[in-house]
Motif scaffolding. Structure first.
Motif, PDB file in Angstrom:
ATOM      1  N   GLU A 105      23.713  54.128 -20.147  1.00  0.00           N
ATOM      2  CA  GLU A 105      24.005  53.918 -21.422  1.00  0.00           C
ATOM      3  C   GLU A 105      25.753  53.819 -21.742  1.00  0.00           C
ATOM      4  O   GLU A 105      25.769  52.637 -22.615  1.00  0.00           O
ATOM      5  CB  GLU A 105      23.397  55.018 -22.184  1.00  0.00           C
ATOM      6  CG  GLU A 105      23.439  55.065 -23.543  1.00  0.00           C
ATOM      7  CD  GLU A 105      22.715  55.859 -24.499  1.00  0.00           C
ATOM      8  OE1 GLU A 105      22.637  55.999 -25.895  1.00  0.00           O
ATOM      9  OE2 GLU A 105      22.142  56.753 -23.794  1.00  0.00           O
ATOM     10  N   ALA A 106      26.373  54.685 -21.255  1.00  0.00           N
ATOM     11  CA  ALA A 106      27.982  54.265 -21.676  1.00  0.00           C
ATOM     12  C   ALA A 106      28.404  53.345 -21.005  1.00  0.00           C
ATOM     13  O   ALA A 106      29.110  52.457 -21.812  1.00  0.00           O
ATOM     14  CB  ALA A 106      28.624  55.567 -20.860  1.00  0.00           C
ATOM     15  N   VAL A 107      28.032  52.794 -19.973  1.00  0.00           N
ATOM     16  CA  VAL A 107      28.481  51.436 -19.457  1.00  0.00           C
ATOM     17  C   VAL A 107      27.776  50.453 -20.332  1.00  0.00           C
ATOM     18  O   VAL A 107      28.785  49.100 -20.644  1.00  0.00           O
ATOM     19  CB  VAL A 107      28.218  51.115 -17.976  1.00  0.00           C
ATOM     20  CG1 VAL A 107      28.404  49.886 -17.522  1.00  0.00           C
ATOM     21  CG2 VAL A 107      28.778  52.132 -17.151  1.00  0.00           C
ATOM     22  N   ILE A 108      26.637  50.468 -20.871  1.00  0.00           N
ATOM     23  CA  ILE A 108      26.035  49.147 -21.601  1.00  0.00           C
ATOM     24  C   ILE A 108      27.045  49.421 -22.793  1.00  0.00           C
ATOM     25  O   ILE A 108      27.313  48.129 -23.371  1.00  0.00           O
ATOM     26  CB  ILE A 108      24.698  49.391 -21.812  1.00  0.00           C
ATOM     27  CG1 ILE A 108      23.838  49.325 -20.583  1.00  0.00           C
ATOM     28  CG2 ILE A 108      24.166  48.435 -22.861  1.00  0.00           C
ATOM     29  CD1 ILE A 108      22.245  49.688 -20.595  1.00  0.00           C
ATOM     30  N   ASN A 109      26.998  50.220 -23.672  1.00  0.00           N
ATOM     31  CA  ASN A 109      27.844  50.345 -24.828  1.00  0.00           C
ATOM     32  C   ASN A 109      29.231  49.813 -24.706  1.00  0.00           C
ATOM     33  O   ASN A 109      29.672  49.040 -25.656  1.00  0.00           O
ATOM     34  CB  ASN A 109      27.870  51.721 -25.382  1.00  0.00           C
ATOM     35  CG  ASN A 109      26.557  52.197 -25.742  1.00  0.00           C
ATOM     36  OD1 ASN A 109      25.588  51.364 -26.275  1.00  0.00           O
ATOM     37  ND2 ASN A 109      26.508  53.495 -25.911  1.00  0.00           N
ATOM     38  N   GLY A 152      42.594  58.575  -4.431  1.00  0.00           N
ATOM     39  CA  GLY A 152      41.133  58.577  -4.203  1.00  0.00           C
ATOM     40  C   GLY A 152      40.637  57.197  -4.647  1.00  0.00           C
ATOM     41  O   GLY A 152      41.053  56.313  -5.148  1.00  0.00           O
ATOM     42  N   THR A 153      38.996  57.266  -4.627  1.00  0.00           N
ATOM     43  CA  THR A 153      38.304  56.117  -4.923  1.00  0.00           C
ATOM     44  C   THR A 153      37.316  56.326  -5.968  1.00  0.00           C
ATOM     45  O   THR A 153      36.858  57.342  -6.248  1.00  0.00           O
ATOM     46  CB  THR A 153      37.652  55.521  -3.861  1.00  0.00           C
ATOM     47  OG1 THR A 153      36.553  56.577  -3.239  1.00  0.00           O
ATOM     48  CG2 THR A 153      38.618  55.186  -2.728  1.00  0.00           C
ATOM     49  N   LEU A 154      36.998  55.321  -6.977  1.00  0.00           N
ATOM     50  CA  LEU A 154      35.918  55.303  -7.922  1.00  0.00           C
ATOM     51  C   LEU A 154      34.538  54.973  -7.383  1.00  0.00           C
ATOM     52  O   LEU A 154      33.544  55.068  -8.047  1.00  0.00           O
ATOM     53  CB  LEU A 154      36.468  54.718  -9.151  1.00  0.00           C
ATOM     54  CG  LEU A 154      37.912  54.531  -9.426  1.00  0.00           C
ATOM     55  CD1 LEU A 154      38.087  53.714 -10.602  1.00  0.00           C
ATOM     56  CD2 LEU A 154      38.227  55.964  -9.835  1.00  0.00           C
ATOM     57  N   SER A 155      34.586  54.637  -6.234  1.00  0.00           N
ATOM     58  CA  SER A 155      32.981  54.059  -5.862  1.00  0.00           C
ATOM     59  C   SER A 155      32.125  54.858  -5.083  1.00  0.00           C
ATOM     60  O   SER A 155      31.094  54.844  -4.827  1.00  0.00           O
ATOM     61  CB  SER A 155      33.371  52.791  -4.873  1.00  0.00           C
ATOM     62  OG  SER A 155      34.242  53.537  -3.784  1.00  0.00           O
ATOM     63  N   LYS A 156      32.637  56.221  -4.989  1.00  0.00           N
ATOM     64  CA  LYS A 156      31.791  57.322  -4.290  1.00  0.00           C
ATOM     65  C   LYS A 156      31.340  58.305  -5.401  1.00  0.00           C
ATOM     66  O   LYS A 156      30.195  57.841  -6.087  1.00  0.00           O
ATOM     67  CB  LYS A 156      32.488  57.879  -3.022  1.00  0.00           C
ATOM     68  CG  LYS A 156      33.055  56.938  -2.185  1.00  0.00           C
ATOM     69  CD  LYS A 156      33.782  57.108  -1.185  1.00  0.00           C
ATOM     70  CE  LYS A 156      34.283  56.027  -0.341  1.00  0.00           C
ATOM     71  NZ  LYS A 156      34.963  54.861  -0.878  1.00  0.00           N
ATOM     72  N   THR A 157      31.509  59.249  -5.436  1.00  0.00           N
ATOM     73  CA  THR A 157      31.190  60.543  -6.294  1.00  0.00           C
ATOM     74  C   THR A 157      31.261  59.716  -7.726  1.00  0.00           C
ATOM     75  O   THR A 157      30.378  59.812  -8.840  1.00  0.00           O
ATOM     76  CB  THR A 157      32.243  61.429  -6.396  1.00  0.00           C
ATOM     77  OG1 THR A 157      31.720  62.198  -5.396  1.00  0.00           O
ATOM     78  CG2 THR A 157      31.931  62.406  -7.676  1.00  0.00           C
ATOM     79  N   LEU A 158      32.351  59.006  -8.052  1.00  0.00           N
ATOM     80  CA  LEU A 158      32.294  58.567  -9.503  1.00  0.00           C
ATOM     81  C   LEU A 158      31.738  57.197  -9.751  1.00  0.00           C
ATOM     82  O   LEU A 158      31.970  56.632 -10.897  1.00  0.00           O
ATOM     83  CB  LEU A 158      34.044  58.377  -9.773  1.00  0.00           C
ATOM     84  CG  LEU A 158      34.649  59.503  -9.691  1.00  0.00           C
ATOM     85  CD1 LEU A 158      36.106  59.275 -10.068  1.00  0.00           C
ATOM     86  CD2 LEU A 158      34.211  60.711 -10.622  1.00  0.00           C
ATOM     87  N   ALA A 159      30.884  56.626  -8.926  1.00  0.00           N
ATOM     88  CA  ALA A 159      29.860  55.656  -9.186  1.00  0.00           C
ATOM     89  C   ALA A 159      30.410  54.130  -9.948  1.00  0.00           C
ATOM     90  O   ALA A 159      29.734  53.636 -10.584  1.00  0.00           O
ATOM     91  CB  ALA A 159      28.866  56.165 -10.281  1.00  0.00           C
ATOM     92  N   ALA A 168      32.085  53.779 -16.308  1.00  0.00           N
ATOM     93  CA  ALA A 168      31.288  54.529 -15.273  1.00  0.00           C
ATOM     94  C   ALA A 168      32.048  55.871 -14.541  1.00  0.00           C
ATOM     95  O   ALA A 168      31.449  56.683 -14.316  1.00  0.00           O
ATOM     96  CB  ALA A 168      30.726  53.405 -14.095  1.00  0.00           C
ATOM     97  N   ALA A 169      33.089  55.331 -14.131  1.00  0.00           N
ATOM     98  CA  ALA A 169      34.027  56.377 -13.513  1.00  0.00           C
ATOM     99  C   ALA A 169      34.441  57.738 -14.540  1.00  0.00           C
ATOM    100  O   ALA A 169      34.058  58.896 -14.028  1.00  0.00           O
ATOM    101  CB  ALA A 169      35.267  55.816 -12.949  1.00  0.00           C
TER     102      ALA A 169
END
Length: 443
Positions: free
Chosen positions: A110-114, A287-294, A330-331
Motif C-alpha cells: 500500500e505504501a509503495v502504491i501511494n 548494506g543492501t535494500l533487496s533482502k530484509t528491506l524488500a 519499500a525499503a
C-alpha cells in the motif's frame, strides 16, 4: 583586463592541441590504408568461441548427459516467498532473500502504491542532475539512524555500492585486506581501486593480525573489509577483535551487512547489535535494500565526510539514476516495520536454529553455518549438488545449487535461505526428504 602575452600563450596551446589531433588523424588514416584487410583468426570474431561460453556449453552437455534439468533461471509466476509457483505448481521455497517476509505484505504494498501515485516509477536522472526527492533523503536518514551514523547514501545497486565506494575511497598508495570469502562486489571494487590487496584466512584474526604487522607501515590508508553474515556459509566474523585490530593498527573497517541486517541482534540491527558493540567503531556500514528491506539497491552509513566524498565522486552515484519511489519507499516501510515489531527477527532466528539442528541430527553436512538465515548443505561435488536440487524440485522443494567456480569443487552445496515465515513442518519435512535422498545416493 586584456593580457596579450597570456592570450598568446593560450592561443599557442590551442594550436598545438589541434595540430596534435590532426597528426593523430593522419596516422590513423595511414594505418588503415596500409593494412585495410588484416588477417584475423575467425575464432576471435564470434563469442561462441569465448572460453566463458564454452564453459556454459560444457555444463549444459553434462546436464543433458546425466538427464538433469537446468536449475537456473526458472520462472516464478507470483510472489517469490516461502511458497512460490513455477510452471503452475507450488513449491516450498528456499531461494529467496525475503528474510522477514516483508516483500508482498499488505502494509508495504500500500505504501509503495501511494508513492507511485505521487512520484511515479522513476526519478529520471542522477540526483546531481535531477535533484533530490523527499523519499530519498527520508530513507537515508532512517538508515543512518540504524547505526547512529552522521548520514547515509543510497545507490540503486548493492553490487555497484561496493564497487563504487571502495574504488572511490582507496587508491594506489593504500592497502586493502579482505576476508578470503567476501562477496564478488568487494573484490571488484578492490581491483578497480588500484590499491595493494591481500586476503586473510576466512574469519582467522591471527591471519589478519600477521598481515597488518608485516604491511601496515608501508601504506597510507588501510582498509579491513569483511561481511556481517557470510551468504555462502552462514557464519559471522569476530567483530570485537576486528575493532581492536582496526584501532591498534590505525585502519578503516568496513562491514557488508547485506545478509545480517534484520537477521542478527535482538531487534535486527545487525552484527554490532549481536555483539553489543559500538557502531561508531566501524567506519563504513554497507548494506543492501533487496533482502530484509524488500526493495533494490545498496547503502553506506558513515561519518559526514565519507558520505560527502561519495555523493560528489562515487561513479555508481554520480553517473547513475537516483533510487525510485517504489524501491525507496519499500525499503523505508520495511525499516519502519522492523523497528515497530522485531518479533519477526526472533521467528527467523528460531527457524534458522531449527533447520540447523534438524539437519545436523540427520547427519547432513552444514559446514560453518551458525543457523541464522543461511544454511548450506555441503555435497562435495557440483554434480551431486545439481542432482540433489533437481531431486528436491521433483518433490516440491525449490533450492538452488552452488557449484564450481562459485565455490571450490569439494565445497559445492545446496544453499538454503531461511525466513521468518517458514513453518516448523516445512523445515522438518525438507530436512527429512533431503536426508533420505542423500542416503540413497551415498552423499
Amino acid at each position: 583586463m586584456f593580457n596579450p602575452p597570456k592570450f598568446a600563450g593560450m592561443l599557442n596551446s590551442i594550436m598545438k592541441e589541434k595540430s596534435g589531433k590532426a597528426e593523430d588523424e593522419k596516422l590513423a588514416r595511414e594505418l588503415v590504408e596500409e593494412d585495410a584487410q588484416p588477417k584475423v583468426n575467425k575464432k576471435f570474431t564470434s563469442f561462441r568461441e569465448h572460453p566463458l561460453y564454452q564453459k556454459i556449453s560444457t555444463m549444459r552437455t553434462l546436464a543433458s548427459t546425466f538427464h538433469i534439468e537446468d536449475p537456473f533461471f526458472r520462472e516464478h509466476e507470483r510472489l517469490n516467498g516461502t511458497v512460490t509457483r513455477i510452471n503452475g505448481k507450488d513449491y516450498v521455497n528456499y531461494s529467496s532473500y525475503n528474510y522477514l517476509g516483508f516483500n508482498g505484505c499488505a502494509e508495504l504494498n500500500e505504501a509503495v502504491i501511494n508513492a507511485v501515485k505521487v512520484h511515479g516509477t522513476s526519478v529520471g536522472a542522477s540526483r546531481l542532475v535531477a535533484g533530490e526527492r523527499p523519499f530519498q533523503r527520508s530513507l537515508e536518514r532512517k538508515l543512518a539512524d540504524v547505526y547512529d551514523a552522521d548520514d547515509a547514501i543510497v545507490f540503486v545497486s548493492g553490487h555497484a555500492t561496493n564497487v563504487s565506494v571502495i574504488s572511490t575511497l582507496f587508491g594506489a598508495n593504500d592497502l586493502i585486506i579482505n576476508d578470503s570469502l567476501v562477496h564478488n562486489s568487494i573484490i571488484e571494487g578492490i581491483k578497480l581501486s588500484g590499491a595493494t590487496h591481500f586476503p586473510f584466512v576466512h574469519n582467522d584474526m591471527d591471519s589478519l593480525e600477521n598481515l597488518l604487522k608485516k604491511n601496515r607501515r608501508n601504506y597510507e590508508r588501510v582498509l579491513i573489509v569483511t561481511e556481517g553474515l557470510f551468504s555462502m556459509d552462514g557464519d559471522i566474523p569476530d567483530l570485537p577483535k576486528l575493532i581492536e585490530l582496526k584501532k591498534r593498527f590505525g585502519c578503516f573497517l568496513m562491514i557488508d551487512e547485506a545478509h545480517s541486517l534484520g537477521v542478527l541482534g535482538k531487534t535486527g540491527k545487525g552484527v554490532y547489535e549481536h555483539f553489543d558493540a559500538d557502531p561508531h567503531d566501524v567506519d563504513l556500514w554497507m548494506g543492501t535494500l533487496s533482502k530484509t528491506l524488500a526493495g533494490c539497491g545498496g547503502y553506506i552509513a558513515a561519518t559526514q565526510d565519507i558520505v560527502d566524498i561519495l555523493k560528489y565522486n562515487a561513479p555508481g552515484f554520480v553517473f547513475s539514476v537516483g533510487i525510485s519511489a517504489p524501491m525507496a519507499v519499500a525499503a523505508e516501510t520495511a525499516l519502519d516495520m522492523l523497528k515497530k515489531d522485531p518479533s519477526r527477527v526472533r521467528r527467523l532466528q528460531d527457524n534458522g536454529k531449527l533447520f540447523l539442528e534438524t539437519a545436523k541430527r540427520l547427519n547432513l553436512n552444514t559446514g560453518k553455518s551458525l543457523g541464522y538465515s543461511v544454511v548450506p548443505i555441503i555435497t562435495g561435488s557440483s554434480r551431486k549438488a545439481v542432482w540433489l536440487s533437481a531431486a528436491l524440485f521433483k518433490k516440491g522443494i525449490n533450492v538452488q545449487p552452488i557449484i564450481h567456480p562459485a565455490v571450490e569443487e569439494r565445497q559445492a552445496r545446496l544453499r538454503f535461505f531461511i525466513t521468518s515465515e517458514h513453518t516448523a513442518e516445512q523445515i522438518t519435512k525438507t530436512c527429512e526428504i533431503l536426508s533420505s535422498l542423500c542416503k540413497n545416493e551415498g552423499i
